[in-house]
Design a protein around this motif. Structure first.
Motif, mmCIF file in Angstrom:
data_model
loop_
_atom_site.group_PDB
_atom_site.id
_atom_site.type_symbol
_atom_site.label_atom_id
_atom_site.label_comp_id
_atom_site.label_asym_id
_atom_site.label_seq_id
_atom_site.Cartn_x
_atom_site.Cartn_y
_atom_site.Cartn_z
ATOM 1 N N GLU A 33 44.539 9.849 31.004
ATOM 2 C CA GLU A 33 43.620 9.855 32.003
ATOM 3 C C GLU A 33 43.613 11.250 33.014
ATOM 4 O O GLU A 33 42.810 11.604 33.411
ATOM 5 C CB GLU A 33 43.364 8.714 32.692
ATOM 6 N N SER A 34 44.674 11.228 33.264
ATOM 7 C CA SER A 34 45.229 12.326 34.242
ATOM 8 C C SER A 34 46.375 13.312 34.017
ATOM 9 O O SER A 34 47.305 13.218 34.428
ATOM 10 C CB SER A 34 45.384 11.570 35.655
ATOM 11 N N PRO A 35 46.415 13.838 32.762
ATOM 12 C CA PRO A 35 47.413 14.863 32.427
ATOM 13 C C PRO A 35 47.540 15.814 33.519
ATOM 14 O O PRO A 35 46.810 16.665 34.125
ATOM 15 C CB PRO A 35 46.900 15.574 31.167
ATOM 16 N N LEU A 100 42.814 18.272 32.959
ATOM 17 C CA LEU A 100 44.118 18.932 33.528
ATOM 18 C C LEU A 100 44.086 19.032 34.885
ATOM 19 O O LEU A 100 43.197 19.403 35.557
ATOM 20 C CB LEU A 100 44.696 20.278 32.643
ATOM 21 N N LYS A 101 45.220 18.677 35.434
ATOM 22 C CA LYS A 101 45.488 18.744 37.070
ATOM 23 C C LYS A 101 46.795 19.419 37.231
ATOM 24 O O LYS A 101 47.876 19.448 36.387
ATOM 25 C CB LYS A 101 45.475 17.458 37.829
ATOM 26 N N PRO A 127 42.024 23.984 36.707
ATOM 27 C CA PRO A 127 42.646 22.789 37.242
ATOM 28 C C PRO A 127 42.669 22.554 38.561
ATOM 29 O O PRO A 127 43.012 23.530 39.295
ATOM 30 C CB PRO A 127 43.950 22.725 36.428
ATOM 31 N N PRO A 128 42.214 21.494 39.181
ATOM 32 C CA PRO A 128 42.497 21.006 40.464
ATOM 33 C C PRO A 128 43.780 20.760 40.851
ATOM 34 O O PRO A 128 44.553 20.564 39.916
ATOM 35 C CB PRO A 128 41.526 20.065 40.648
ATOM 36 N N ILE A 129 44.226 21.247 42.179
ATOM 37 C CA ILE A 129 45.600 21.200 42.673
ATOM 38 C C ILE A 129 46.025 20.179 43.608
ATOM 39 O O ILE A 129 45.325 20.167 44.579
ATOM 40 C CB ILE A 129 46.077 22.576 43.192
ATOM 41 N N ALA A 130 46.804 19.180 43.406
ATOM 42 C CA ALA A 130 47.540 18.443 44.452
ATOM 43 C C ALA A 130 48.891 18.907 45.026
ATOM 44 O O ALA A 130 49.446 19.669 44.137
ATOM 45 C CB ALA A 130 47.831 17.216 43.898
ATOM 46 N N THR A 131 49.223 18.850 46.312
ATOM 47 C CA THR A 131 50.304 19.582 46.911
ATOM 48 C C THR A 131 51.082 18.449 47.598
ATOM 49 O O THR A 131 50.959 17.619 48.416
ATOM 50 C CB THR A 131 49.884 20.399 48.101
ATOM 51 N N VAL A 132 52.654 18.573 47.134
ATOM 52 C CA VAL A 132 53.644 17.705 47.578
ATOM 53 C C VAL A 132 54.129 18.512 48.707
ATOM 54 O O VAL A 132 54.774 19.713 48.656
ATOM 55 C CB VAL A 132 54.617 17.414 46.613
#
Length: 446
Positions: A33-35, A100-101, A127-132
């Motif tokens: 669902e969220s590779p 893809l994310k 792909p959209p980007i999430a940041t830690v």
């Protein structure tokens, strides 16, 4: 793959999709669902980057987790997207490409590096980007709801973050181009001087080639981009001192709280709390440069800068200097009289804010506190006055540098302009606001 929980299978990417050398197996897994592709700066956050790398690799496919100290993101993404093109008739590969994310763990400079690479590659399905948040300020993660404190690195913490990624929404944010041009100096350098070495995200801020359309004979032209902010003056100088000290003594900067206290101490020792006593008026922005902005109709006009302003921030996101919001939200009267709006991240306008000294910056800690709102603009231009200074300090998305200025040049110019948008992943309660979201508050009493 068989040993993974059903939850982790939602993020898993099989090796044949990542590596062209791997054989294509028979289809045996359900489409995730969220590779995700995970990029980690193993040097960020003291030991946290290395620990986070090990945890992600223990939970997912080793080949979908990358150490940015070993392999650069542009090489990784080029290789993977070339392979995805080769697999365009494979249903699972096509599903992964469309879903893809990217997760990037590091400071704001690392996040900006990934954003720049995704923009430069001009991918058909970016792909959209999430940041830690693994840096000191963590303005980008905080703006999109991922927090500003360094995270846990254990399995439970990583799975909690992955769950947030699974539920996150996509947001478009404005991308800003920066151009700097000056005559070739008769003596001395003019290239940006970063603390000891050029940070990764500033490699994109480079001198253009002779074949570039922006190149002009007899001039040095530099270009780059940012997503959160560009700043000039006081705050950039403090940041430069901090980064220089950290490069010289990295063993002293293993803890986020220690880093932040060191930052405040540098502001004190450099005299920015008593700027009128310790810093000459020639370093004030109005004496250093003429500032012009383009309004909503694209027409240029001069922007009045009060003589007390020692720092200017051109801000795209409502998160600066550790999550503070220098623009705030203007009340209805100011919105009407000055034609101001809340700081939307996708409206094609950048907020220009001024600060007098470090005490003025502390106003942001108060409820409804904000800097001096100077303008909202589609383009901003700084024209440096001849001989005003032999250098100044600049900063983009957390990365500072010392910029030499030719003393005999009347045409040193820095121009910021809108350049498209990029996709970010955000939690549903994040502080960044879209102008197209009907739930966005339009004003408050400030």
């Amino acid at each position: 793959m068989d040993s993974l929980s059903d939850f982790l299978k939602e993020f898993y990417i099989p090796t044949y999709v990542l590596s062209p050398e791997s054989p294509i197996p028979a289809p045996t897994i359900a489409p995730p669902e969220s590779p995700v592709l995970v990029f980690i700066n193993s040097k960020s956050g003291g030991q946290l980057g290395g620990e986070l790398l090990l945890t992600y690799r223990s939970l997912l496919n080793d080949n979908q987790v990358f150490d940015l100290g070993v392999e650069t993101p542009d090489k990784v993404l080029r290789r993977i997207y070339l392979n995805l093109e080769r697999l365009k008739d494979d249903d699972l590969a096509c599903h992964i490409r469309d879903k893809l994310k990217i997760i990037v763990a590091g400071g704001d400079g690392t996040a900006g590096w990934l954003l720049g690479v995704v923009c430069d590659l001009k991918l058909s399905h970016p792909p959209p980007i999430a940041t830690v948040p693994l840096g000191t300020g963590n303005n980008l993660p905080f703006a999109f709801g991922w927090g500003k404190k360094n995270p846990g690195t254990d399995r439970a913490s990583v799975e909690l973050f992955l769950d947030k990624v699974l539920k996150a929404k996509e947001m478009k944010i404005d991308n800003w181009h920066i151009l700097m041009r000056m005559k070739a100096p008769k003596e001395g350098p003019c290239d940006p001087l970063a603390p000891l070495e050029l940070p990764h995200s500033l490699h994109a801020f480079h001198r253009v080639s002779p074949t570039d359309e922006l190149n002009r004979e007899g001039y040095h032209t530099f270009r780059g981009g940012f997503w959160n902010y560009f700043s000039l003056g006081m705050d950039a100088q403090i940041s430069y001192a901090f980064h220089s000290e950290r490069k010289l003594h990295p063993e002293k900067f293993k803890n986020q709280l220690v880093n932040q206290s060191t930052y405040v101490k540098l502001g004190c020792t450099q005299g920015w709390f008593c700027a009128s006593l310790f810093h000459p008026a020639s370093r004030n922005i109005a004496q250093l440069a003429k500032v012009k902005i383009a309004n909503k109709n694209g027409q240029w006009h001069d922007l009045h800068i009060p003589h007390s302003i020692r720092s200017i921030v051109c801000l795209n996101l409502p998160s600066f200097s550790g999550g503070l919001n220098p623009w705030g939200t203007p009340n209805p009267r100011k919105q009407r009289d000055r034609d101001l709006t809340p700081p939307f991240v996708d409206d094609g306008f950048i907020e220009v804010v001024g600060f007098r000294n470090a005490w003025h910056g502390l106003v942001l800690l108060a409820p409804n506190g904000h800097g001096t709102r100077l303008a909202q603009a589609n383009r901003v231009r700084f024209e440096f006055r001849k001989g005003a200074a032999d250098h100044t300090f600049m900063r983009m998305d957390g990365e500072p540098w010392k910029q030499p200025l030719p003393m005999d040049d009347e045409t040193v110019m820095v121009e910021i302009s809108h350049l498209g948008q990029v996709n970010m992943l955000a939690t549903h309660d994040c502080r960044s606001r879209s102008m197209y979201d009907p739930s966005t508050p339009r004003h408050q009493e400030e």
